[in-house]
Design a protein around this motif. Structure first.
Motif, short mmCIF file in Angstrom:
data_model
loop_
_atom_site.label_atom_id
_atom_site.label_comp_id
_atom_site.label_asym_id
_atom_site.label_seq_id
_atom_site.Cartn_x
_atom_site.Cartn_y
_atom_site.Cartn_z
N GLN A 35 0.85 -1.16 -0.15
CA GLN A 35 -0.23 0.12 0.09
C GLN A 35 1.04 1.13 -0.10
OE1 GLN A 35 -2.49 -0.35 3.19
NE2 GLN A 35 -4.03 -1.63 2.41
N VAL A 36 1.76 1.18 0.73
CA VAL A 36 2.94 2.45 0.95
C VAL A 36 3.57 2.68 -0.41
CG1 VAL A 36 5.05 3.05 1.73
CG2 VAL A 36 3.54 2.15 3.25
N PHE A 37 3.96 1.58 -1.21
CA PHE A 37 4.53 1.55 -2.65
C PHE A 37 3.52 2.48 -3.66
CE2 PHE A 37 8.10 -0.82 -1.40
CZ PHE A 37 9.10 -0.29 -2.18
N GLN A 38 2.41 2.05 -3.45
CA GLN A 38 1.34 2.51 -4.49
C GLN A 38 1.55 4.35 -4.31
OE1 GLN A 38 -2.54 0.98 -3.09
NE2 GLN A 38 -1.89 -1.04 -3.88
N HIS A 39 1.87 4.78 -3.32
CA HIS A 39 1.85 6.14 -3.28
C HIS A 39 3.29 6.94 -3.46
CE1 HIS A 39 -2.16 5.85 -1.64
NE2 HIS A 39 -1.60 5.10 -0.85
N ILE A 40 4.27 6.12 -3.61
CA ILE A 40 5.60 6.78 -4.04
C ILE A 40 5.61 6.96 -5.67
CG2 ILE A 40 7.88 6.16 -4.57
CD1 ILE A 40 7.57 4.08 -1.82
N ASP A 41 5.84 8.17 -5.78
CA ASP A 41 6.22 8.58 -7.28
C ASP A 41 7.78 8.09 -7.66
OD1 ASP A 41 6.68 9.90 -9.70
OD2 ASP A 41 6.10 11.65 -9.16
N SER A 42 7.82 7.00 -8.22
CA SER A 42 9.42 6.53 -8.59
C SER A 42 10.02 7.65 -9.54
CB SER A 42 9.37 4.91 -8.65
OG SER A 42 8.69 5.20 -10.05
N ASN A 43 9.35 8.45 -10.19
CA ASN A 43 10.17 9.44 -10.94
C ASN A 43 10.53 10.84 -10.37
OD1 ASN A 43 9.93 7.90 -13.36
ND2 ASN A 43 7.54 8.25 -13.14
N SER A 44 10.10 10.97 -9.12
CA SER A 44 10.49 11.92 -8.40
C SER A 44 10.86 11.72 -6.82
CB SER A 44 9.22 12.85 -8.28
OG SER A 44 9.69 14.24 -7.85
N ILE A 45 12.16 11.30 -6.77
CA ILE A 45 12.94 10.82 -5.58
C ILE A 45 13.60 12.01 -5.05
CG2 ILE A 45 14.14 9.26 -4.60
CD1 ILE A 45 13.43 7.21 -6.50
N TYR A 46 13.43 12.29 -3.83
CA TYR A 46 14.11 13.35 -2.87
C TYR A 46 14.99 12.23 -1.87
CZ TYR A 46 11.90 16.83 -5.50
OH TYR A 46 11.56 17.98 -6.38
N LEU A 47 16.19 12.84 -1.61
CA LEU A 47 16.70 12.02 -0.68
C LEU A 47 17.24 13.06 0.51
CD1 LEU A 47 19.60 10.09 -2.94
CD2 LEU A 47 17.41 9.23 -2.06
N GLY A 48 17.08 12.42 1.69
CA GLY A 48 17.41 13.14 2.74
C GLY A 48 18.31 12.26 3.80
N GLY A 49 18.93 13.06 4.62
CA GLY A 49 19.74 12.46 5.94
C GLY A 49 19.95 13.44 6.93
N HIS A 50 20.04 12.73 8.12
CA HIS A 50 20.46 13.68 9.26
C HIS A 50 21.82 13.22 9.76
CE1 HIS A 50 20.61 13.73 13.78
NE2 HIS A 50 20.37 14.99 13.53
N SER A 51 22.74 13.99 10.07
CA SER A 51 24.03 13.76 10.67
C SER A 51 24.82 12.88 9.55
CB SER A 51 23.79 13.14 12.16
OG SER A 51 25.16 13.33 12.74
N PHE A 52 25.37 11.67 10.15
CA PHE A 52 26.17 10.91 9.38
C PHE A 52 25.23 10.38 8.07
CE2 PHE A 52 28.25 7.32 8.14
CZ PHE A 52 29.60 7.60 7.80
N GLY A 53 23.58 10.39 8.06
CA GLY A 53 23.04 9.88 7.10
C GLY A 53 23.05 11.03 5.97
#
Length: 145
Positions: A35-53
């Motif tokens: 169900q979660v995957f149905q809501h992911i726009d795989s053509n518009s991905i934003y990456l994020g990270g905190h600290s070492f991430g």
């Protein structure tokens, strides 16, 4: 840097998984995950990270951009539209990454404790060499582990 290379490979696998929406692995996903995957726009991905991430994401982004002549990298990299960094820990980034930065849009938000620590020069260098759309800190905040 060996740990950063490992993290880069992990981030690249995640982006590849999101790009394909995990179709190869769909049989092993739970109903909730599907169900979660149905809501992911795989053509518009934003990456994020905190600290070492954030450091890991920046390192990965730099290598995506550096290897954009590789068709496999480009197929995935074109789906990444930008980056969000929260208290990015830039100290472990190699000098080459600090000097050249990343060119896709990014936002950097720092806690006050990170904005005024003794490693801010590394973060400032990275932000200054990147296509940073916004960089700020939030007064009165501290870095959370």
């Amino acid at each position: 840097e060996p740990f950063l290379k490992k993290r880069k490979n992990e981030v690249a696998k995640i982006v590849g998984f999101l790009h394909k929406k995990g179709f190869d692995e769909m049989n092993s996903l739970s109903d909730l995950e599907k169900q979660v995957f149905q809501h992911i726009d795989s053509n518009s991905i934003y990456l994020g990270g905190h600290s070492f991430g954030g450091c890991s994401t920046a390192y990965t982004a730099y290598h995506f951009e550096k290897n954009k002549d590789d068709d496999t990298v480009m197929e995935i990299f074109t789906k990444v539209k930008g980056y969000v960094f929260l208290d990015i820990w830039s100290y472990p980034l190699p000098e080459e990454v600090l000097d050249k930065g990343i060119q896709k849009p990014m936002i950097s938000i720092l806690s006050e404790s990170f904005a005024y620590n003794n490693e801010i020069s590394f973060t400032s260098k990275f932000i200054g060499s990147s296509n940073c759309m916004h960089s700020s800190y939030i007064e009165g905040t501290v870095h959370q582990q």
